[in-house]
Design a protein around this motif. Structure first.
Motif, short mmCIF file in Angstrom:
data_model
loop_
_atom_site.label_atom_id
_atom_site.label_comp_id
_atom_site.label_asym_id
_atom_site.label_seq_id
_atom_site.Cartn_x
_atom_site.Cartn_y
_atom_site.Cartn_z
N LYS A 76 -14.44 -1.79 0.74
CA LYS A 76 -12.78 -2.01 1.40
C LYS A 76 -12.31 -2.57 0.83
O LYS A 76 -10.93 -1.36 1.63
N GLU A 77 -12.37 -3.72 -0.19
CA GLU A 77 -10.74 -2.96 -0.78
C GLU A 77 -10.46 -2.14 -1.87
O GLU A 77 -9.44 -1.64 -1.73
N ILE A 78 -10.84 -1.46 -1.95
CA ILE A 78 -11.54 0.01 -3.16
C ILE A 78 -10.24 0.73 -1.68
O ILE A 78 -9.19 1.63 -2.21
N ALA A 79 -10.83 1.36 -0.51
CA ALA A 79 -10.48 1.91 0.31
C ALA A 79 -8.89 1.20 0.64
O ALA A 79 -7.92 2.12 1.30
N ARG A 80 -8.81 0.48 0.87
CA ARG A 80 -7.50 -0.23 1.68
C ARG A 80 -6.57 -0.15 -0.36
O ARG A 80 -5.28 0.37 0.78
N MET A 81 -6.29 -0.52 -1.18
CA MET A 81 -6.55 -0.64 -2.48
C MET A 81 -5.31 1.40 -2.32
O MET A 81 -4.58 2.10 -3.09
N ARG A 82 -6.84 2.09 -1.96
CA ARG A 82 -6.48 4.11 -2.04
C ARG A 82 -5.26 4.55 -0.96
O ARG A 82 -4.69 4.82 -1.49
N ILE A 83 -5.38 3.52 0.14
CA ILE A 83 -4.60 3.95 1.28
C ILE A 83 -3.15 3.27 1.01
O ILE A 83 -2.03 3.70 1.24
N GLN A 84 -2.99 2.12 0.16
CA GLN A 84 -1.63 1.51 0.17
C GLN A 84 -1.35 2.40 -1.52
O GLN A 84 0.40 2.66 -1.24
#
Length: 408
Positions: free
Chosen positions: A323-331
């Motif tokens: 989830k954190e990786i996905a959030r960072m990717r979106i950011q």
């Protein structure tokens, strides 16, 4: 927890070395030890020693054969012929599966022959005698061979072949003097009987005295009793009743001290006690093993539970990381897009800072749309050369070299 681990490790190591260790019994030393116990009327020690060997998981079948054989001789010493025969059967069974089966079966057969001879059971004795093969006598010791030839001498004596019987007995004496002289009273006993039949009274008394001397020398009570019983028969048959009475009084005293029946009963009770002790030990070991197994099962369950929890924890951690990786990717994508937009906005703002005419801005916009000079001219209703002229001015104002830089 630490203590249990140490305890479990100790059990495993103990089991390992128990299996690694193999029983190493010196059968000659065992025979000598048991014989000494029995000569000193310490039959209980014999039974305890032999019982331990028989029930030891490390003992071989050959070890057990010797133990049962010595148990048989121990019971025979106390006139318990039933116990003696029972243990001979067990000895034969134990020796059957060894590489010494010729030796073991021959020895058992000879010992059974001795017992039925003592019991005067002629039918069983004659059946066993027919089974004794001369070529198998090489498997028995000289001591046993002497006892066997003593029986053959007895048979010849009963047939009236006194000279041949005497030769058998003399050969027995030679064998036992070399092998084990403490058993010589057995031979001198029959010598007394033989010389009585032959009318050689001096020789009979001499044979009794020699036999009694050996019994006294080695302090074997049963042989003292045997010699006394023989001389009683001699005195009675020769009407020497006074001497027979004195000998009878002595043999009664000796028998009371020897107390064979009571000691035999004590041995039977001892065997029952040993059996009960083994049962108690096995039951206790079974309980301990169940406790160990139960503890191991509990520990395994705890280990599985801990591993399951760790697996769940790792799974949750992995999901959080994803989830954190996905959030960072979106950011990151948002940042990249935002940066690109800012660059475009910055480019347009920069164009406003230059002294560009409306026509110049129109041409730049059309270039960004991918139009050619000719297409720009047609759309603005000017010639292609005019478009080139405006581009040259634009390049100079913006300080660039080609039109591709206008599309950035």
């Amino acid at each position: 927890m630490f203590f249990f681990k140490k305890y479990l490790l100790f059990i495993i190591i103990s089991l390992y070395f128990t299996q690694l260790y193999s029983q190493n019994i010196d059968h000659k030393s065992l025979e000598l030890e048991i014989s000494n116990f029995n000569d000193k009327n310490q039959n209980e020690k014999s039974i305890v020693k032999l019982d331990k060997i028989i029930n030891d998981t490390k003992s071989t079948d050959y070890d057990r054969y010797h133990a049962y054989l010595q148990k048989s001789l121990t019971y025979k010493n106390l006139y318990n012929y039933t116990g003696a025969l029972t243990n001979l059967t067990l000895a034969e069974k134990a020796g059957r599966n060894t590489k010494y089966n010729k030796e073991t079966s021959t020895r058992v057969l000879i010992e059974q022959l001795f017992i039925y001879f003592d019991l005067k059971k002629n039918k069983e004795f004659n059946e066993l005698l027919l089974q004794v093969k001369p070529e198998n006598l090489k498997y028995i010791k000289n001591e046993t061979r002497a006892f066997y030839e003593c029986i053959l001498g007895n048979l010849e004596m009963k047939k009236g072949n006194y000279v041949l019987a005497d030769k058998y007995f003399d050969n027995c004496i030679i064998l036992l003097k070399k092998e084990n002289p403490k058993h010589l009273p057995i031979i001198y006993k029959v010598k007394v009987e033989l010389y009585n039949l032959m009318g050689k009274h001096k020789e009979a008394i001499k044979a009794f005295e020699i036999g009694m001397d050996y019994a006294e020398k080695f302090q074997i009570d049963i042989y003292k009793i045997t010699m006394l019983e023989t001389i009683i028969y001699y005195y009675t048959s020769n009407e020497q009743y006074k001497e027979a009475y004195l000998a009878q009084s002595e043999v009664t005293r000796q028998r009371k001290l020897y107390d064979a029946a009571n000691r035999s009963g004590q041995l039977n009770n001892l065997e029952k006690e040993l059996l009960q002790q083994r049962s108690d030990i096995e039951l206790n070991n079974k309980k301990n093993m169940q406790l160990v197994l139960s503890t191991i099962i509990i520990l395994l369950c705890i280990l599985i539970f801990v591993l399951f929890k760790l697996f769940q924890s790792n799974k949750q951690r992995r999901l959080l990381i994803e989830k954190e990786i996905a959030r960072m990717r979106i950011q990151l994508e948002s940042y990249i897009n935002h940066t690109a937009e800012n660059k475009n906005d910055q480019l347009y703002l920069n164009l406003e800072k230059y002294n560009l005419k409306p026509r110049h801005l129109e041409i730049i916009e059309l270039i960004r749309k991918g139009k050619t000079n000719k297409e720009i001219g047609n759309e603005l209703f000017i010639s292609e050369n005019t478009v080139k002229y405006h581009l040259k001015i634009i390049y100079e104002i913006l300080d660039i070299d080609n039109r591709s830089e206008l599309t950035k």
